[in-house]
Design a protein around this motif. Structure first.
Motif, mmCIF file in Angstrom:
data_model
loop_
_atom_site.group_PDB
_atom_site.id
_atom_site.type_symbol
_atom_site.label_atom_id
_atom_site.label_comp_id
_atom_site.label_asym_id
_atom_site.label_seq_id
_atom_site.Cartn_x
_atom_site.Cartn_y
_atom_site.Cartn_z
ATOM 1 N N GLU A 143 0.810 -1.208 0.000
ATOM 2 C CA GLU A 143 0.000 0.000 0.000
ATOM 3 C C GLU A 143 0.853 1.272 0.000
ATOM 4 N N TYR A 144 2.156 1.108 0.195
ATOM 5 C CA TYR A 144 3.031 2.267 0.336
ATOM 6 C C TYR A 144 3.726 2.575 -0.979
ATOM 7 N N GLY A 145 3.542 3.808 -1.469
ATOM 8 C CA GLY A 145 4.067 4.157 -2.776
ATOM 9 C C GLY A 145 5.299 5.036 -2.765
ATOM 10 N N HIS A 146 5.632 5.585 -1.599
ATOM 11 C CA HIS A 146 6.766 6.497 -1.517
ATOM 12 C C HIS A 146 7.755 5.949 -0.504
ATOM 13 N N TRP A 147 8.981 5.743 -0.951
ATOM 14 C CA TRP A 147 9.985 5.070 -0.130
ATOM 15 C C TRP A 147 11.267 5.873 -0.013
ATOM 16 N N GLY A 148 11.907 5.748 1.139
ATOM 17 C CA GLY A 148 13.243 6.297 1.303
ATOM 18 C C GLY A 148 14.284 5.319 0.781
ATOM 19 N N GLN A 149 15.542 5.698 0.916
ATOM 20 C CA GLN A 149 16.635 4.882 0.376
ATOM 21 C C GLN A 149 17.122 3.839 1.373
ATOM 22 N N GLY A 150 16.709 3.967 2.623
ATOM 23 C CA GLY A 150 17.062 2.993 3.648
ATOM 24 C C GLY A 150 18.279 3.372 4.451
ATOM 25 N N THR A 151 18.345 2.822 5.661
ATOM 26 C CA THR A 151 19.495 3.007 6.533
ATOM 27 C C THR A 151 19.840 1.655 7.158
ATOM 28 N N GLN A 152 21.123 1.347 7.197
ATOM 29 C CA GLN A 152 21.565 0.038 7.664
ATOM 30 C C GLN A 152 21.623 -0.005 9.184
ATOM 31 N N VAL A 153 21.034 -1.036 9.748
ATOM 32 C CA VAL A 153 21.153 -1.320 11.176
ATOM 33 C C VAL A 153 21.823 -2.682 11.322
ATOM 34 N N THR A 154 22.911 -2.705 12.052
ATOM 35 C CA THR A 154 23.634 -3.952 12.292
ATOM 36 C C THR A 154 23.771 -4.171 13.785
ATOM 37 N N VAL A 155 23.282 -5.307 14.240
ATOM 38 C CA VAL A 155 23.345 -5.652 15.657
ATOM 39 C C VAL A 155 24.316 -6.817 15.799
ATOM 40 N N SER A 156 25.450 -6.519 16.401
ATOM 41 C CA SER A 156 26.494 -7.530 16.491
ATOM 42 C C SER A 156 27.453 -7.189 17.618
ATOM 43 N N SER A 157 27.995 -8.221 18.241
ATOM 44 C CA SER A 157 29.000 -8.000 19.268
ATOM 45 C C SER A 157 30.401 -8.068 18.673
#
Length: 123
Positions: free
Chosen positions: A109-123
């Motif tokens: 249903e979503y027609g407008h999108w951003g470019q994204g941002t990376q989330v990394t969860v790691s020790s």
């Protein structure tokens, strides 16, 4: 031109927190429902959370309930995703998206999108 830009991603240890931001330009965000979605490597894009144009309605994926909080500041044309108690399985590119009209959390249903941002969860 209607544009969404995410920020706030990064590398965090398990159990840590991050706040993602999504700022809109070229349109007034207050007329749009906003969703946060994520896509991990090799997986399909999935819904994380969404919020109605007024902010009165919210919805969360079961995997993030109790850990993530979506909010918005229409005066600033911004939407946020507060992420606490992060887990390695939260690692993904996170996208915000806008939808005009009624509150709906379904990805298509979503027609407008951003470019994204990376989330990394790691020790």
């Amino acid at each position: 031109q209607l544009q969404l830009v995410e920020s706030g991603g990064g590398l965090v240890q398990p159990g840590g927190s991050l706040t993602l931001s999504c700022i809109a330009s070229g349109f007034t965000l207050e007329h749009y429902a906003i969703g946060w979605f994520r896509q991990a490597p090799g997986k399909e894009r999935e819904g994380v959370s969404c919020i109605s144009s007024s902010g009165g309605d919210t919805n969360y994926a079961d995997s993030v309930k109790g850990r993530f909080t979506i909010s918005r500041d229409n005066a600033k044309n911004m939407v946020y995703l507060q992420m606490n108690s992060l887990k390695p399985e939260d690692t993904a590119v996170y996208y915000c998206a806008a939808r005009s009209g009624s509150f709906d959390c379904r990805l298509f249903e979503y027609g407008h999108w951003g470019q994204g941002t990376q989330v990394t969860v790691s020790s």
